[in-house]
Design a protein around this motif. Sequence first.
Motif, short mmCIF file in Angstrom:
data_model
loop_
_atom_site.label_atom_id
_atom_site.label_comp_id
_atom_site.label_asym_id
_atom_site.label_seq_id
_atom_site.Cartn_x
_atom_site.Cartn_y
_atom_site.Cartn_z
N VAL A 1 -46.87 -31.62 -26.53
CA VAL A 1 -46.29 -31.61 -25.19
C VAL A 1 -45.50 -32.90 -25.06
O VAL A 1 -46.01 -33.98 -25.35
CB VAL A 1 -47.37 -31.52 -24.08
N PHE A 2 -44.22 -32.77 -24.69
CA PHE A 2 -43.37 -33.93 -24.40
C PHE A 2 -43.18 -33.98 -22.89
O PHE A 2 -42.90 -32.95 -22.27
CB PHE A 2 -41.98 -33.78 -25.04
N ARG A 3 -43.32 -35.14 -22.31
CA ARG A 3 -43.09 -35.34 -20.87
C ARG A 3 -41.81 -36.16 -20.73
O ARG A 3 -41.78 -37.34 -21.07
CB ARG A 3 -44.27 -36.04 -20.23
N GLY A 4 -40.75 -35.51 -20.24
CA GLY A 4 -39.45 -36.15 -20.13
C GLY A 4 -39.21 -36.74 -18.74
O GLY A 4 -39.42 -36.07 -17.74
N GLN A 5 -38.77 -37.99 -18.73
CA GLN A 5 -38.39 -38.62 -17.47
C GLN A 5 -36.98 -38.15 -17.10
O GLN A 5 -36.14 -37.97 -17.97
CB GLN A 5 -38.40 -40.15 -17.62
N PRO A 6 -36.72 -37.93 -15.81
CA PRO A 6 -35.40 -37.42 -15.42
C PRO A 6 -34.29 -38.43 -15.70
O PRO A 6 -34.48 -39.63 -15.53
CB PRO A 6 -35.55 -37.16 -13.93
N ARG A 7 -33.16 -37.91 -16.15
CA ARG A 7 -31.97 -38.73 -16.41
C ARG A 7 -31.05 -38.63 -15.19
O ARG A 7 -30.94 -37.57 -14.58
CB ARG A 7 -31.23 -38.26 -17.66
N GLN A 8 -30.41 -39.71 -14.88
CA GLN A 8 -29.46 -39.74 -13.77
C GLN A 8 -28.05 -39.52 -14.30
O GLN A 8 -27.70 -40.04 -15.34
CB GLN A 8 -29.54 -41.09 -13.03
N LEU A 9 -27.27 -38.72 -13.58
CA LEU A 9 -25.87 -38.50 -13.94
C LEU A 9 -25.00 -39.43 -13.12
O LEU A 9 -25.30 -39.68 -11.96
CB LEU A 9 -25.48 -37.05 -13.70
N PRO A 10 -23.92 -39.97 -13.66
CA PRO A 10 -23.45 -39.73 -15.02
C PRO A 10 -24.39 -40.38 -16.04
O PRO A 10 -24.95 -41.44 -15.80
CB PRO A 10 -22.07 -40.38 -15.05
N TYR A 11 -24.51 -39.70 -17.18
CA TYR A 11 -25.36 -40.18 -18.26
C TYR A 11 -24.50 -40.41 -19.49
O TYR A 11 -23.69 -39.56 -19.85
CB TYR A 11 -26.47 -39.16 -18.57
N GLU A 12 -24.70 -41.54 -20.14
CA GLU A 12 -23.93 -41.89 -21.33
C GLU A 12 -24.63 -41.40 -22.60
O GLU A 12 -25.75 -41.84 -22.89
CB GLU A 12 -23.72 -43.40 -21.41
N VAL A 13 -23.99 -40.52 -23.33
CA VAL A 13 -24.50 -40.04 -24.61
C VAL A 13 -23.95 -40.98 -25.68
O VAL A 13 -22.74 -41.05 -25.88
CB VAL A 13 -24.07 -38.58 -24.87
N LYS A 14 -24.86 -41.71 -26.34
CA LYS A 14 -24.47 -42.73 -27.31
C LYS A 14 -24.98 -42.44 -28.71
O LYS A 14 -24.58 -43.11 -29.66
CB LYS A 14 -25.00 -44.09 -26.87
N MET A 15 -25.93 -41.51 -28.84
CA MET A 15 -26.52 -41.22 -30.14
C MET A 15 -26.99 -39.79 -30.19
O MET A 15 -27.18 -39.15 -29.16
CB MET A 15 -27.69 -42.16 -30.44
N LEU A 16 -27.16 -39.29 -31.42
CA LEU A 16 -27.78 -37.99 -31.64
C LEU A 16 -28.80 -38.16 -32.77
O LEU A 16 -28.73 -39.12 -33.53
CB LEU A 16 -26.75 -36.92 -32.03
N GLU A 17 -29.73 -37.21 -32.85
CA GLU A 17 -30.71 -37.20 -33.92
C GLU A 17 -30.75 -35.82 -34.55
O GLU A 17 -30.23 -34.86 -33.97
CB GLU A 17 -32.10 -37.60 -33.41
N ARG A 18 -31.38 -35.74 -35.72
CA ARG A 18 -31.58 -34.45 -36.37
C ARG A 18 -32.88 -34.50 -37.15
O ARG A 18 -33.40 -35.58 -37.48
CB ARG A 18 -30.42 -34.11 -37.31
N HIS A 19 -33.39 -33.31 -37.45
CA HIS A 19 -34.63 -33.16 -38.21
C HIS A 19 -34.28 -32.39 -39.49
O HIS A 19 -34.16 -31.16 -39.44
CB HIS A 19 -35.70 -32.47 -37.37
N PRO A 20 -34.09 -33.09 -40.62
CA PRO A 20 -33.61 -32.44 -41.84
C PRO A 20 -34.64 -31.56 -42.53
O PRO A 20 -34.27 -30.75 -43.38
CB PRO A 20 -33.21 -33.61 -42.73
N LEU A 21 -35.92 -31.67 -42.18
CA LEU A 21 -36.96 -30.93 -42.89
C LEU A 21 -37.49 -29.72 -42.13
O LEU A 21 -38.30 -28.97 -42.67
CB LEU A 21 -38.12 -31.85 -43.25
N GLY A 22 -37.08 -29.53 -40.87
CA GLY A 22 -37.59 -28.38 -40.12
C GLY A 22 -36.93 -28.23 -38.76
O GLY A 22 -36.22 -29.12 -38.29
N SER A 23 -37.19 -27.10 -38.15
CA SER A 23 -36.67 -26.82 -36.82
C SER A 23 -37.49 -27.57 -35.77
O SER A 23 -38.55 -28.13 -36.08
CB SER A 23 -36.72 -25.31 -36.54
N GLN A 24 -37.00 -27.58 -34.54
CA GLN A 24 -37.74 -28.19 -33.43
C GLN A 24 -37.46 -27.38 -32.16
O GLN A 24 -36.31 -27.26 -31.75
CB GLN A 24 -37.33 -29.65 -33.23
N ALA A 25 -38.52 -26.83 -31.58
CA ALA A 25 -38.39 -25.98 -30.39
C ALA A 25 -38.91 -26.71 -29.15
O ALA A 25 -39.94 -27.38 -29.21
CB ALA A 25 -39.16 -24.68 -30.58
#
Length: 177
Positions: free
Chosen positions: A60-84
Amino acid sequence: MAGPALKIERLTREGFAAFGDVIELEGAKHFAINGGTTERFHDLATVDLGPEGGRTLVNVFRGQPRQLPYEVKMLERHPLGSQAFIPLKTTPYLVVVAPAGELDVSKMRAFVSDGWQGVNYARGVWHHPLLALDEVSDFVVVDRGGDGHNCDEQDLPGVYLLTQAELDAVQGAQKAA
């Protein structure tokens, strides 16, 4: 300095297909089980543990709300499996993705869920970490555990914006439809 605003799209199976699965009940294969007392919505996403093995993690991930406008500065990936990510509330959230392979920001896309929809990022798809909106939001997350490095992060060559105007435009179109 902030860069261009990302166009935000309504999250649909067709629009998201290049990045993985949309987990939703509408249009899903379903049938009655347990003597007709339960409706089973079947095979909603492909859980990929990769060719190197591994095990399924349920979190279970608990996400804190993001305020807009929001700056996207990075991305991630999981090379060994999917993530739902499967939301436990009906609060809309944002998804930012780019195709698997070498990161190409020109192919980056942003989607807004209707609140009930989940997403399953295919193995290697670039995505932004959880982008909850409006309130603290919990998600069941199914991904890969086990040996091997399974999270790459990459800073973007610039900053991309998620704006309230873009969100309002797509949500207004959803309400009108």
